[in-house]
Design a protein around this motif. Structure first.
Motif, PDB file in Angstrom:
ATOM      1  N   PRO A   1       0.835  -1.252   0.007  1.00  0.00           N
ATOM      2  CA  PRO A   1      -0.079  -0.073  -0.128  1.00  0.00           C
ATOM      3  C   PRO A   1       0.889   1.213   0.078  1.00  0.00           C
ATOM      4  O   PRO A   1       1.993   1.388   0.577  1.00  0.00           O
ATOM      5  CB  PRO A   1      -0.832  -0.110   1.398  1.00  0.00           C
ATOM      6  CG  PRO A   1      -0.798  -1.614   1.531  1.00  0.00           C
ATOM      7  CD  PRO A   1       0.615  -2.037   1.226  1.00  0.00           C
TER       8      PRO A   1
ATOM      9  N   SER B   1       1.759   5.003   0.964  1.00  0.00           N
ATOM     10  CA  SER B   1       1.205   6.152   2.062  1.00  0.00           C
ATOM     11  C   SER B   1       1.155   7.436   1.504  1.00  0.00           C
ATOM     12  O   SER B   1       1.412   7.880   0.166  1.00  0.00           O
ATOM     13  CB  SER B   1       2.410   6.376   2.915  1.00  0.00           C
ATOM     14  OG  SER B   1       3.499   6.739   2.596  1.00  0.00           O
TER      15      SER B   1
ATOM     16  N   ALA C   1      -3.139   1.648  -4.345  1.00  0.00           N
ATOM     17  CA  ALA C   1      -4.528   2.472  -3.979  1.00  0.00           C
ATOM     18  C   ALA C   1      -5.263   2.422  -4.933  1.00  0.00           C
ATOM     19  O   ALA C   1      -5.227   1.810  -6.010  1.00  0.00           O
ATOM     20  CB  ALA C   1      -4.026   4.008  -3.950  1.00  0.00           C
TER      21      ALA C   1
ATOM     22  N   ALA D   1     -13.906   2.766   2.242  1.00  0.00           N
ATOM     23  CA  ALA D   1     -12.708   2.483   2.881  1.00  0.00           C
ATOM     24  C   ALA D   1     -12.840   0.891   3.556  1.00  0.00           C
ATOM     25  O   ALA D   1     -12.038   0.171   3.274  1.00  0.00           O
ATOM     26  CB  ALA D   1     -12.262   3.506   3.927  1.00  0.00           C
TER      27      ALA D   1
ATOM     28  N   GLY E   1      -8.130  -2.751   3.464  1.00  0.00           N
ATOM     29  CA  GLY E   1      -6.891  -2.177   3.781  1.00  0.00           C
ATOM     30  C   GLY E   1      -6.095  -1.438   2.696  1.00  0.00           C
ATOM     31  O   GLY E   1      -4.928  -0.930   2.937  1.00  0.00           O
TER      32      GLY E   1
ATOM     33  N   PRO F   1      -5.294   1.566   0.291  1.00  0.00           N
ATOM     34  CA  PRO F   1      -5.568   3.048   0.629  1.00  0.00           C
ATOM     35  C   PRO F   1      -6.380   3.471  -0.586  1.00  0.00           C
ATOM     36  O   PRO F   1      -6.551   2.859  -1.584  1.00  0.00           O
ATOM     37  CB  PRO F   1      -4.353   3.616   0.490  1.00  0.00           C
ATOM     38  CG  PRO F   1      -3.244   2.527   1.002  1.00  0.00           C
ATOM     39  CD  PRO F   1      -4.148   1.209   0.190  1.00  0.00           C
TER      40      PRO F   1
ATOM     41  N   PRO G   1      -8.594   7.001   7.940  1.00  0.00           N
ATOM     42  CA  PRO G   1      -7.194   7.117   7.843  1.00  0.00           C
ATOM     43  C   PRO G   1      -6.462   6.155   6.541  1.00  0.00           C
ATOM     44  O   PRO G   1      -5.209   6.716   6.150  1.00  0.00           O
ATOM     45  CB  PRO G   1      -6.600   6.108   9.040  1.00  0.00           C
ATOM     46  CG  PRO G   1      -7.735   6.134  10.045  1.00  0.00           C
ATOM     47  CD  PRO G   1      -9.103   6.196   9.100  1.00  0.00           C
ATOM     48  N   THR G   2      -7.238   5.470   5.993  1.00  0.00           N
ATOM     49  CA  THR G   2      -6.761   4.905   4.538  1.00  0.00           C
ATOM     50  C   THR G   2      -6.915   5.620   3.435  1.00  0.00           C
ATOM     51  O   THR G   2      -6.635   5.341   2.433  1.00  0.00           O
ATOM     52  CB  THR G   2      -7.223   3.471   4.663  1.00  0.00           C
ATOM     53  OG1 THR G   2      -8.792   3.507   4.555  1.00  0.00           O
ATOM     54  CG2 THR G   2      -6.945   2.517   5.710  1.00  0.00           C
TER      55      THR G   2
ATOM     56  N   VAL H   1      -5.472   8.292   1.455  1.00  0.00           N
ATOM     57  CA  VAL H   1      -4.048   8.831   1.474  1.00  0.00           C
ATOM     58  C   VAL H   1      -3.776   9.946   0.512  1.00  0.00           C
ATOM     59  O   VAL H   1      -2.885  10.762   0.364  1.00  0.00           O
ATOM     60  CB  VAL H   1      -3.092   7.927   1.136  1.00  0.00           C
ATOM     61  CG1 VAL H   1      -2.996   6.837   2.100  1.00  0.00           C
ATOM     62  CG2 VAL H   1      -3.172   7.237  -0.226  1.00  0.00           C
TER      63      VAL H   1
END
Length: 310
Positions: free
Chosen positions: A3, A5, A107, A131, A136, A138, A164-165, A167
């Motif tokens: 993934p 970030s 992603a 999400a 999991g 992103p 939070p995922t 990005v």
């Protein structure tokens, strides 16, 4: 692939344009040749099913076949990839997200459900559900100028805190005040991507990269321009000015005549001449006549020769 970030998501990403036969089927041979060229161009990564990829015209079998091809080719070449799971229907988008996630892209790109505008709480609920089904992987949220629900920086900040995922985002950008508000709201939690032809000025203000229409014109030269933004930002800004002048003079009239963004992006690729994609787009949208391309290419060479070289 692993993934991505927010800090890793940057640079020039190239779309997968669809070569369309007269019967409106996708020409897989030409598609493979174009993809091979992009994979050798040095781009930060490849993505599918943005607006230029005509995601809204694909049936589900075409969607899945395209993603298997891109995942296999990118993995073999060691090039990062993102898969677009956008659909005007939120329910169908969730199905596409689930299937895209099984290919483990860096992603998954999504848009908000688009028939009716959404309230802020509905935006949060939409992205949170997307999400949750992405397993999991992103998310990157597209919020283009023609979206029914246009988000302000402060709502992007709420999304970054709540999901939070998430990005990254692709947005039109704005003036100095907009970039300052965006920086305050997202606090580095989202990579902000802008239109390719505005990347030099956007990069100076904090944009991380572009899902790039300039890569449609020439992917390798779009990468070189991004490198110039890091080493010689004033020269990069001069190139942006000349590029915008060319687009205003020669591509904007096509937009005003009603040609869609996919038609314009394929016209840029035809001007660049780096792959046999053609200008044909799928029904019901009109295609730019290929007879117009030589004159447009001459104008582009005169305005931005750095972006047309081999």
């Amino acid at each position: 692939m692993r993934p991505l970030s927010a800090g890793e998501l940057r640079g020039v990403w190239a779309t997968v344009l669809l070569p369309i036969r007269p019967d409106e089927s996708i020409d897989s041979d030409r598609l493979g040749r174009a993809l091979d060229h992009v994979l050798g161009a040095g781009v930060a990564g490849v993505y599918t099913n943005g607006t230029a990829g005509e995601f809204h015209t694909l049936d589900e079998a075409e969607y899945d076949a395209l993603h298997v091809l891109v995942a296999e080719r990118c993995s073999a070449a060691g090039v990062a990839f993102q898969l677009g799971a956008s659909h005007p229907s939120g329910q169908l988008s969730l199905q596409r997200i689930r299937r895209a996630a099984t290919l483990r892209p860096g992603a998954i790109q999504v848009v908000l459900p688009d028939w009716l505008p959404l309230r802020p709480d509905e935006v949060l609920a939409a992205v949170d559900r997307m999400a949750a089904v992405a397993d999991g992987v992103p998310l990157v949220l597209y919020n283009p100028p023609y979206a029914k629900t246009r988000l302000e920086p402060e709502l992007f900040g709420r999304l970054a805190a709540a999901v939070p995922t998430l990005v990254g985002v692709k947005v039109p950008g704005g003036d100095d005040d907009w970039y300052a508000r965006m920086a305050d709201a997202v606090g580095g939690r989202l990579a902000v991507f802008v239109a390719g032809h505005t990347l030099a000025s956007g990069h100076r203000r904090g944009a991380a990269g572009a899902y790039s229409n300039v890569a449609c014109l020439n992917p390798a030269r779009a990468v070189r321009w991004y490198e110039q933004m890091c080493t010689d930002p004033e020269a990069a800004l001069d190139l942006e000015r000349r590029l915008r002048d060319f687009l205003d003079a020669h591509i904007a009239p096509l937009a005003r005549a009603g040609y869609s963004d996919p038609a314009l992006d394929k016209t840029l690729a035809a001007i660049g001449g780096w792959a046999p994609i053609g200008t044909r787009v799928r029904w019901p949208h009109a295609s730019v006549d290929e007879a117009a391309v030589p004159a447009l290419r001459a104008a582009a060479v005169a305005a931005v020769p750095e972006l047309l070289a081999a």
